[in-house]
Design a protein around this motif. Structure first.
Motif, PDB file in Angstrom:
ATOM      1  N   UNK A  74      -3.152  -5.304   7.823  1.00 43.91           N
ATOM      2  CA  UNK A  74      -3.012  -5.959   9.150  1.00 43.91           C
ATOM      3  C   UNK A  74      -1.577  -6.443   9.286  1.00 43.91           C
ATOM      4  N   UNK A  90      -4.261  10.283  11.626  1.00 47.05           N
ATOM      5  CA  UNK A  90      -5.070   9.224  10.993  1.00 47.05           C
ATOM      6  C   UNK A  90      -4.267   7.939  11.618  1.00 47.05           C
ATOM      7  N   UNK A  91      -3.160   7.918  11.651  1.00 50.02           N
ATOM      8  CA  UNK A  91      -2.132   7.080  12.456  1.00 50.02           C
ATOM      9  C   UNK A  91      -2.016   5.701  11.458  1.00 50.02           C
ATOM     10  N   UNK A  92      -1.394   4.775  12.053  1.00 44.91           N
ATOM     11  CA  UNK A  92      -1.356   3.757  11.368  1.00 44.91           C
ATOM     12  C   UNK A  92      -2.507   2.554  11.250  1.00 44.91           C
ATOM     13  N   UNK A  93      -2.957   2.113  10.250  1.00 44.83           N
ATOM     14  CA  UNK A  93      -4.154   1.431  10.115  1.00 44.83           C
ATOM     15  C   UNK A  93      -4.196   0.009  10.154  1.00 44.83           C
ATOM     16  N   UNK A  94      -4.861  -0.776  10.755  1.00 46.46           N
ATOM     17  CA  UNK A  94      -4.645  -2.203  10.871  1.00 46.46           C
ATOM     18  C   UNK A  94      -6.199  -2.694  10.858  1.00 46.46           C
ATOM     19  N   UNK A  95      -6.578  -2.745   9.697  1.00 49.72           N
ATOM     20  CA  UNK A  95      -7.845  -3.290   9.381  1.00 49.72           C
ATOM     21  C   UNK A  95      -8.116  -4.514   8.011  1.00 49.72           C
ATOM     22  N   UNK A  98      -9.081  -2.816   4.591  1.00 52.05           N
ATOM     23  CA  UNK A  98      -8.173  -2.005   4.016  1.00 52.05           C
ATOM     24  C   UNK A  98      -7.005  -2.430   3.545  1.00 52.05           C
TER      25      UNK A  98
END
Lengths: 203, 244
Positions: A74, A90-95, A98
Motif C-alpha cells: 500500500x 502485472x504493474x504496481x501492486x497496491x493491496x 500483499x
C-alpha cells in the motif's frame, strides 16, 4: 531462533539490527557488487526509515545467519519505487493483503557450520519465518525482487513461486520479480518459525 | 479457490451506505451485531504533514467509557494504542505486555465499564504512511476466539482497510485522493470477468495460472476499494476505466 521485529524496536534488539545492516553491506556491496550506499560498514536505505518489519534468523549465540525485510505494498516499496520494470504487465501492486519482501541475505561464512546443505537449511528456516509472519498478518501473497542468483537459491530450497514479469538488467545484473503464495507454500508449515510470531497462530 | 469472505462482503456492501460520519458509527454497531462481536473501533491519527494533527475516532464503546478514557489520558498509556501505532502485525490483546501498572490500569478500568473480553487490533498503514487501527472486542474466549481469528483474519484485515479508506474519504482527508490506476493485467482480467468468464477460464484464455488470475483480481479489487469481483466490474465500467 527467529526474531520478528519492527524498525521502531531497534533499540531493544540493537546488536541484531547492527549485525543485519553489516551483513547487508557485506553481501550486497562487497560480495555481489550492487550499487547500494554503505555508511560505516552498514547498508541502510530510505525504506528502512518507514518502520518496516524485519525477520532475522539467529544461531544459539545470537549470531545473525540470515535476514529480510517486509513492507506493505500500500505504501512505498522497492517494486513500486525502484524496480517497477520487472513487474512487466502485472504493474504496481497496491493491496493490503500483499506485502513485499526485500533485502534477503544469508551469511555465506556462517552457513558453513551447517555442512554442505547449509544454504538450504538456513534459507528454508528464514522463509518458514517469512510465511509464518505473513500468515499472522492475514496476507494472501508476498512479492519480491531479486537477481537470478537469489532466485536459484530460493528454488533449491524448495520454495514455490513464479515470475511476474520479464528479466530486466540493472547494472548488468539480471533481475526478476517473484510471487509467493502464503498459505499453500510448502515452506509455510515449518514449525520453527511459528512460535516466534505474535500468538495469533499459536496452535 | 477463493475462500468465502463474509465480513468483507458485508463491509463492502454496508459501508457504501454510510454517507455521514455519524452513520459510520452506526455501521460499526451493525457490524458487531452481524458477527456476534461486543464492540468495534476505528481510530486514525492523520499524517503530520502540516502542524495540525487530526484524529478520527468511531467506536461502539459506551459514552461513559470514552469520557473516562480521555479524562484520564489513557490514550498515552493504552497498550493497544502503543502497539497499534508501531506494529504492522495484527495482535490479539492477550499477547499484550501488561507489565506497566498504567497499562494494566487501562484494562482493569475498562472492565469496570463493562468493556471486556477478547480483543484484536489490526494496525493499518495507509498509502501516505499514515497510521490507523481497527479493533474488535468479543466475549468469545480461549479456543473459540483463536479459531474465529484463524478463520477470519484475512477477511478482517481487508475489511479494516476498506473502513479506513471510507472513513478518510468521509472526513475529507488528503491521503485518500491518491488512487493508483489499474495495470494492464488487472484491467484485462476484469474485462474477461465482465464477459462472464471465471478465473479458470480467464487463465486458459490468457495462458496464465488460475492463481495468478486470482492475484490480479484481488489487486484490482484493492485498488478500486471494493469487496468483490462483481463490485470491481461494476465500478470499472461505471467509471469508464475499461471498455468491453
Amino acid at each position: 531462533m527467529l526474531l520478528v521485529s519492527h524498525a521502531a524496536q531497534k533499540d531493544i534488539h540493537a546488536s541484531t539490527f547492527d549485525q543485519m545492516f553489516r551483513l547487508r553491506a557485506e553481501q550486497f556491496s562487497t560480495r555481489r557488487g550492487w550499487r547500494v550506499s554503505v555508511d560505516a560498514g552498514r547498508e541502510i536505505d530510505r525504506f528502512d526509515a518507514l518502520n518496516p518489519l524485519y525477520i532475522c534468523l539467529l544461531d544459539q549465540e545470537g549470531r545473525l545467519l540470515a535476514s529480510l525485510r517486509l513492507l506493505p505494498t500500500i505504501g512505498p516499496h522497492m517494486l513500486s519505487d525502484v524496480f517497477p520494470e520487472v513487474m512487466g504487465e502485472t504493474g504496481i501492486v497496491r493491496n493490503p493483503l500483499v506485502w513485499e519482501s526485500s533485502r534477503f541475505c544469508v551469511d555465506t561464512n556462517a552457513i558453513r557450520d551447517f555442512g554442505d546443505d547449509g544454504i538450504n537449511i538456513v534459507t528454508r528456516a528464514i522463509l518458514g519465518g517469512l510465511f509464518a509472519t505473513a500468515r499472522s498478518a492475514g496476507l494472501e501473497q508476498v512479492i519480491s525482487v531479486y537477481d537470478i542468483f537469489v532466485e536459484r537459491i530460493l528454488r533449491r530450497s524448495g520454495c514455490q513461486f513464479e515470475r511476474l514479469g520479464p528479466v530486466v538488467k540493472y547494472d548488468d545484473l539480471k533481475t526478476v520479480a517473484g510471487l509467493f503464495a502464503v498459505k499453500e507454500n510448502p515452506l509455510s508449515n515449518i514449525t520453527q518459525g511459528r512460535r516466534a510470531v505474535t500468538g495469533l497462530l499459536a496452535a | 479457490m477463493t475462500p468465502e469472505r463474509r465480513i468483507t462482503s458485508f463491509v463492502g456492501f454496508e459501508i457504501e451506505a454510510s454517507r455521514t460520519t455519524r452513520s459510520l458509527t452506526d455501521f460499526l454497531t451493525k457490524f458487531c451485531a452481524n458477527f456476534g462481536l461486543e464492540h468495534a473501533t476505528y481510530y486514525c491519527r492523520t499524517p503530520l504533514q502540516t502542524n495540525e494533527s487530526r484524529e478520527l475516532l468511531h467506536t461502539t464503546y459506551p459514552k461513559e467509557w470514552i469520557t473516562h478514557y480521555f479524562a484520564n489520558d489513557y490514550q498515552f498509556c493504552d497498550p493497544v494504542l502503543v502497539q497499534g501505532q508501531s506494529s504492522l502485525l495484527p495482535f490479539s490483546w492477550d499477547t499484550l505486555d501488561l507489565e506497566a501498572p498504567e497499562a494494566r490500569n487501562v484494562f482493569s478500568s475498562a472492565l469496570e465499564f463493562g468493556v471486556c473480553g477478547s480483543g484484536l487490533t489490526i494496525p493499518i498503514r495507509g498509502c501516505m504512511n499514515e497510521t490507523a487501527m481497527f479493533s474488535i472486542c468479543s466475549n468469545t474466549q480461549g479456543e473459540a476466539w483463536s479459531k474465529f481469528l484463524a478463520e477470519t483474519l484475512t477477511d478482517l484485515v481487508y475489511s479494516a482497510h476498506l473502513i479506513h479508506y471510507h472513513a478518510s474519504h468521509l472526513h475529507g482527508l488528503a491521503h485518500q485522493t491518491k488512487s493508483e490506476r489499474l495495470s494492464k493485467r488487472e484491467a484485462e482480467v476484469l474485462r474477461w470477468a465482465a464477459r462472464g468468464k471465471t478465473a479458470w477460464e480467464t487463465a486458459r484464455i490468457l495462458n496464465l495460472k488460475e492463481k495468478t488470475v486470482s492475484f490480479y483480481i484481488s489487486n484490482a479489487c484493492a485498488k478500486l476499494q471494493v469487496a468483490t469481483k462483481c463490485q470491481a466490474v461494476a465500478k470499472v465500467i461505471t467509471e469508464g476505466q475499461i471498455i468491453l
